[in-house]
Design an enzyme around this catalytic site. Structure first.
Site, short mmCIF file in Angstrom:
data_model
loop_
_atom_site.label_atom_id
_atom_site.label_comp_id
_atom_site.label_asym_id
_atom_site.label_seq_id
_atom_site.Cartn_x
_atom_site.Cartn_y
_atom_site.Cartn_z
N LYS A 1 0.85 -1.19 0.00
CA LYS A 1 0.00 0.00 0.00
C LYS A 1 0.89 1.23 0.00
O LYS A 1 1.72 1.41 0.89
CB LYS A 1 -0.92 -0.01 1.22
CG LYS A 1 -1.76 1.25 1.32
CD LYS A 1 -2.85 1.11 2.35
CE LYS A 1 -3.62 2.42 2.47
NZ LYS A 1 -4.71 2.33 3.42
N ARG B 1 -10.88 9.89 1.89
CA ARG B 1 -10.75 10.52 3.22
C ARG B 1 -11.90 11.52 3.44
O ARG B 1 -12.34 11.71 4.56
CB ARG B 1 -9.38 11.17 3.37
CG ARG B 1 -8.29 10.10 3.45
CD ARG B 1 -6.89 10.66 3.60
NE ARG B 1 -5.91 9.57 3.41
CZ ARG B 1 -4.63 9.76 3.17
NH1 ARG B 1 -4.14 10.99 3.09
NH2 ARG B 1 -3.81 8.73 3.02
N LYS C 1 1.13 10.06 5.69
CA LYS C 1 1.25 8.68 6.17
C LYS C 1 2.53 8.02 5.69
O LYS C 1 2.62 6.80 5.60
CB LYS C 1 0.01 7.88 5.72
CG LYS C 1 -1.32 8.44 6.27
CD LYS C 1 -2.49 7.49 6.04
CE LYS C 1 -3.77 8.04 6.67
NZ LYS C 1 -4.90 7.08 6.56
N GLU D 1 7.51 -6.78 1.23
CA GLU D 1 6.29 -6.65 2.06
C GLU D 1 5.37 -7.85 1.84
O GLU D 1 4.81 -8.40 2.78
CB GLU D 1 5.54 -5.36 1.70
CG GLU D 1 6.18 -4.08 2.23
CD GLU D 1 5.86 -3.84 3.71
OE1 GLU D 1 5.18 -4.68 4.33
OE2 GLU D 1 6.32 -2.82 4.25
N LYS E 1 -2.23 -1.40 -3.82
CA LYS E 1 -3.10 -0.23 -3.74
C LYS E 1 -2.28 1.04 -3.77
O LYS E 1 -1.27 1.10 -3.06
CB LYS E 1 -3.87 -0.33 -2.42
CG LYS E 1 -4.78 0.81 -2.12
CD LYS E 1 -5.44 0.57 -0.80
CE LYS E 1 -6.33 1.74 -0.45
NZ LYS E 1 -6.83 1.64 0.89
N SER F 1 -10.42 5.61 -4.60
CA SER F 1 -11.35 6.72 -4.74
C SER F 1 -10.88 7.77 -5.75
O SER F 1 -11.68 8.28 -6.54
CB SER F 1 -11.58 7.37 -3.37
OG SER F 1 -10.34 7.80 -2.82
C1 PBG Z 1 -7.00 3.34 5.36
C2 PBG Z 1 -7.65 3.19 4.04
C3 PBG Z 1 -7.56 4.10 2.99
C4 PBG Z 1 -8.33 3.59 1.94
C5 PBG Z 1 -8.88 2.39 2.37
N1 PBG Z 1 -8.43 2.14 3.68
C6 PBG Z 1 -6.93 5.41 2.84
C7 PBG Z 1 -5.80 5.88 3.59
O1 PBG Z 1 -4.83 5.16 3.80
O2 PBG Z 1 -5.85 7.03 3.97
C8 PBG Z 1 -8.48 4.28 0.63
C9 PBG Z 1 -9.53 3.79 -0.29
C10 PBG Z 1 -9.80 4.70 -1.43
O3 PBG Z 1 -9.12 5.73 -1.63
O4 PBG Z 1 -10.73 4.37 -2.18
N2 PBG Z 1 -7.39 2.55 6.36
#
Ligand code: PBG
Length: 333
Positions: free
Chosen positions: A204, A214, A227, A243, A258, A284
């Site tokens: 990720k 968010r 992050k 990982e 991701k 997203s």
């Molecule tokens: C974090 C999490 C994130 C998404 C899913 N789980 C975002 C982040 O790390 O801030 C993102 C999903 C998306 O952007 O569609 N627990």
């Protein structure tokens, strides 16, 4: 200048022969995309309304547990095997430790139970991370400006247990702490959840493409800083393999890359190296970027959706998480 040979008046090898008719194109297609390849992410909330539109993600709604159950029925009818739950928690319920993440009667357990009542044959996946429950918006426990790894592991293991206990089929740690898969696997085994699957967000990346999510889960305003001390640097590919190898050793059944579209090289490397079910998340920001173009008439909606989702299959994915899942399933059905 005259050539020392006469060029052939026609090509002998013609790749276009294999493209000349729909039937032959179908016959020689190397990969397929069906509703069985799709996972539908659902944003759920604890507000009063059943469906609240998310401004930055046209077509996506924050759903009540009841509406999430209706969506799961829709998923079943469309042939989508699994839904994935992401919570939008009321800001007044957030705190530094993310206490609500481990509430057995919290939003996610409520949604799992509602979905399992309405459509038991649909798989339910949950996100294991604290960001939706913390007042600072980070995925772990924050002490003196640092995310403390090992204290976070205890919280994550408890959260995964709570989800499994409520009926989750797949728990998916998305926090990127070191050792979380092992901590979660041990907690599940010790409590008799031998068959709960772990889909780890193994690779990720710290990404701009999470922006609209968010906003959707209401953690954008909270987030202090970025992050980058736990999510991966997008300059790295070899590190993604490390990982993934660690997560497999710790007990992950499936892994995720991701975001999706900018990271298909990672998908290819992971699925080719480890030969285990590899997923990607068309996140997203990818959804929002496509919807904005579609709304302007710059992209043909149906063709663009299917082409991007098929790309994940070609790269080696077993399945794809996409907010387009129901639309795509309708097109494919
Ligand atoms: C974090 C999490 C994130 C998404 C899913 N789980 C975002 C982040 O790390 O801030 C993102 C999903 C998306 O952007 O569609 N627990």
């Amino acid at each position: 200048m005259t050539l020392p040979f006469a060029p052939a008046p026609y090509p002998l090898a013609r790749p276009r022969r294999l493209r000349s008719q729909p039937w032959i194109r179908r016959l020689v297609a190397e990969t397929t995309l069906t509703p069985s390849d799709l996972v539908w992410p659902l944003i759920v909330h604890d507000g009063a309304e059943d469906r609240v539109p998310v401004a930055s993600m046209p077509g996506v709604f924050r759903l009540s547990p009841k509406a999430a159950a209706a969506a799961a029925v829709e998923a079943r009818d469309l042939g989508i095997p699994m839904v994935a739950l992401f919570p939008n928690v009321d800001p007044s319920l957030k705190d530094a430790l993310g206490t609500r993440a481990t509430d057995p009667d919290g939003l996610i357990p409520d949604c799992i139970r509602a979905i399992k009542d309405a459509a038991p044959e649909v798989g339910v996946m949950t996100d294991v991370a604290l960001d939706c429950y913390t007042d600072h918006g980070h995925d772990g426990v924050l002490e003196d400006g640092r995310i403390v790894n090992d204290t976070t592991l205890e919280r994550l293991a408890e959260q995964a247990f709570i989800h499994a206990h409520a009926g989750a089929d797949v728990v998916a740690p998305s926090d990127m702490m070191d050792g979380r898969v092992q901590a979660i696997r041990e907690a599940l085994e010790a409590n008799g959840f031998h068959d709960t699957l772990i889909l780890s967000y193994a690779a990720k990346f710290a990404s701009a493409f999470y922006g609209p999510y968010r906003d959707a889960v209401g953690s954008a305003k909270q987030l202090s800083g970025d992050k980058k001390t736990y999510q991966m640097d997008y300059a790295n590919a070899d590190e993604a393999l490390k990982e993934v190898a660690m997560d497999i050793a710790e007990g992950a059944d499936m892994v995720m890359v991701k975001p999706g579209m900018p990271y298909l090289d990672i998908v290819r490397a992971v699925s080719g190296t480890f030969r285990l079910p590899t997923f990607a998340y068309q996140v997203s920001g990818e959804y929002a970027m496509m919807q904005a173009s579609i709304a302007n008439g710059w992209l043909d909606q149906d063709r663009a959706i299917l082409e991007t989702l098929h790309g994940f299959k070609r790269a080696g994915c077993a399945g794809v998480l996409s907010y387009f899942a129901p639309q795509a399933a309708r097109l494919l059905g």
